[in-house]
Write a protein that holds these residues in place. Structure first.
Motif, mmCIF file in Angstrom:
data_model
loop_
_atom_site.group_PDB
_atom_site.id
_atom_site.type_symbol
_atom_site.label_atom_id
_atom_site.label_comp_id
_atom_site.label_asym_id
_atom_site.label_seq_id
_atom_site.Cartn_x
_atom_site.Cartn_y
_atom_site.Cartn_z
ATOM 1 N N ALA A 293 4.072 5.355 -5.733
ATOM 2 C CA ALA A 293 3.994 5.304 -7.199
ATOM 3 C C ALA A 293 3.007 6.346 -7.719
ATOM 4 O O ALA A 293 3.260 7.014 -8.736
ATOM 5 N N LEU A 294 1.888 6.488 -7.023
ATOM 6 C CA LEU A 294 0.898 7.491 -7.423
ATOM 7 C C LEU A 294 1.467 8.897 -7.303
ATOM 8 O O LEU A 294 1.252 9.762 -8.185
ATOM 9 N N VAL B 59 5.866 -2.859 -8.419
ATOM 10 C CA VAL B 59 4.855 -3.102 -7.390
ATOM 11 C C VAL B 59 3.904 -4.210 -7.831
ATOM 12 O O VAL B 59 3.503 -5.067 -7.033
ATOM 13 N N GLY B 60 3.572 -4.220 -9.124
ATOM 14 C CA GLY B 60 2.703 -5.270 -9.661
ATOM 15 C C GLY B 60 3.325 -6.651 -9.508
ATOM 16 O O GLY B 60 2.634 -7.629 -9.194
ATOM 17 N N VAL B 61 4.645 -6.748 -9.734
ATOM 18 C CA VAL B 61 5.353 -8.027 -9.574
ATOM 19 C C VAL B 61 5.303 -8.481 -8.111
ATOM 20 O O VAL B 61 5.113 -9.667 -7.814
ATOM 21 N N ILE B 62 5.457 -7.519 -7.191
ATOM 22 C CA ILE B 62 5.386 -7.847 -5.762
ATOM 23 C C ILE B 62 3.997 -8.376 -5.405
ATOM 24 O O ILE B 62 3.858 -9.372 -4.673
ATOM 25 N N ILE C 233 0.838 -1.204 0.000
ATOM 26 C CA ILE C 233 0.000 0.000 0.000
ATOM 27 C C ILE C 233 0.870 1.249 0.000
ATOM 28 O O ILE C 233 0.612 2.214 -0.742
ATOM 29 N N ALA C 234 1.940 1.241 0.821
ATOM 30 C CA ALA C 234 2.853 2.388 0.869
ATOM 31 C C ALA C 234 3.529 2.603 -0.486
ATOM 32 O O ALA C 234 3.678 3.738 -0.948
ATOM 33 N N LEU D 90 6.431 4.112 -14.737
ATOM 34 C CA LEU D 90 5.916 2.829 -15.216
ATOM 35 C C LEU D 90 6.713 1.666 -14.631
ATOM 36 O O LEU D 90 6.141 0.651 -14.214
ATOM 37 N N TYR D 91 8.038 1.812 -14.595
ATOM 38 C CA TYR D 91 8.885 0.773 -14.012
ATOM 39 C C TYR D 91 8.526 0.530 -12.544
ATOM 40 O O TYR D 91 8.492 -0.619 -12.065
#
Length: 284
Positions: A242-243, A267-270, A236-237, A261-262
């Protein structure tokens, strides 16, 4: 408590045989009633409470006799509930399942002994009897050192979590008073608050498991739960960060959007890795 019951279930037969044979070997229980069963407490170090009920009504007719005190208040209480699923016709000695005693607040098992004119109840402390029979090993000195270390470290973690919360609020209020409010000054306190919450939650969980409710057996599900909960807070952090990066790049320089984007992909991979981890542990 769960760990004690699990160990008891694995060794239930041996424990019951030990208690029953010991009861048969001591002979007439009434002969041990002198000086409030002091001799019986010496024979059984794990014995913590003795009381007697009427054989017909099952109402308690004796006070609660502890190792070092006597309590008269329970006289007259009905003990029928302790005889649920217990048959004293075929065997004059029976043992209940583990439960939390209302008299001591500790997990115990009750040995029920049927005599000619009464029923005697002997409460054995479950932890004590498991240690006595060698099914549970706890080194008091090491246990104290271990708990003390956890208390100190977790206290420092909680202090740092409170400092992170203080920092986030102080930074936000300072920027508000100086009329320098921006998206960055809004998101940064949120990130600090989230990290403070994650640190506090981790410290609280460690205190619960290692100090307040010490676990003496390996509980993988509990460890997985702690890791999952902590990782979700960190994710969440990272998503908030990222936002914030996306907003800053959108305002200042679109050419750096690839860096954002990276970060989002990372974060998506996590999140994907955590999802696979949760799936594997649930189906293990």
């Amino acid at each position: 408590m769960d760990e004690f019951i699990e160990i008891y279930n694995k060794n239930q037969k041996n424990i019951e045989i030990f208690i029953k044979e010991s009861i048969y070997n001591i002979g007439d229980l009434k002969s041990k009633s002198n000086k409030n069963y002091k001799q019986l407490f010496k024979i059984f170090p794990s014995l913590e409470l003795i009381y007697i009920s009427d054989i017909n009504t099952l109402d308690q007719i004796s006070p609660n006799i502890f190792r070092d005190k006597i309590v008269d208040k329970p006289i007259g209480r009905n003990r029928q509930y302790l005889l649920t699923n217990i048959d004293l016709k075929s065997d004059k000695v029976a043992i209940t399942r583990p439960y939390v005693s209302s008299a001591t607040g500790e997990t115990c098992i009750t040995t029920i002994i049927k005599l000619d004119d009464c029923i005697v109840f002997l409460d054995f402390n479950l932890e004590s009897i498991l240690k006595k029979l060698g099914f549970l090993e706890i080194n008091k000195n090491f246990n104290f050192l271990s708990k003390s270390f956890y208390v100190v470290v977790c206290s420092l973690m909680i202090a740092l979590a409170l400092f992170a919360i203080y920092y986030s609020l102080h930074d936000f209020i300072d920027s508000f008073l100086n009329d320098s409010i921006s998206i960055e000054y809004i998101f940064e306190p949120i990130i600090a608050l989230t990290l403070g919450l994650a640190i506090f939650d981790l410290a609280k969980t460690i205190l619960e498991q290692e100090v307040l409710f010490k676990s003496y057996s390996k509980n993988e599900k509990s460890e997985y739960k702690v890791l999952t909960k902590f990782m979700i807070t960190i994710i969440i952090a990272l998503l908030i960060e990222a936002l914030l990066v996306v907003f800053k790049i959108a305002i200042n320089d679109y050419n750096q959007m690839l860096s954002a984007l990276y970060l989002i992909i990372g974060v998506g991979v996590i999140i994907l890795s955590l999802s696979i981890f949760i799936f594997i542990t649930k189906n293990k």
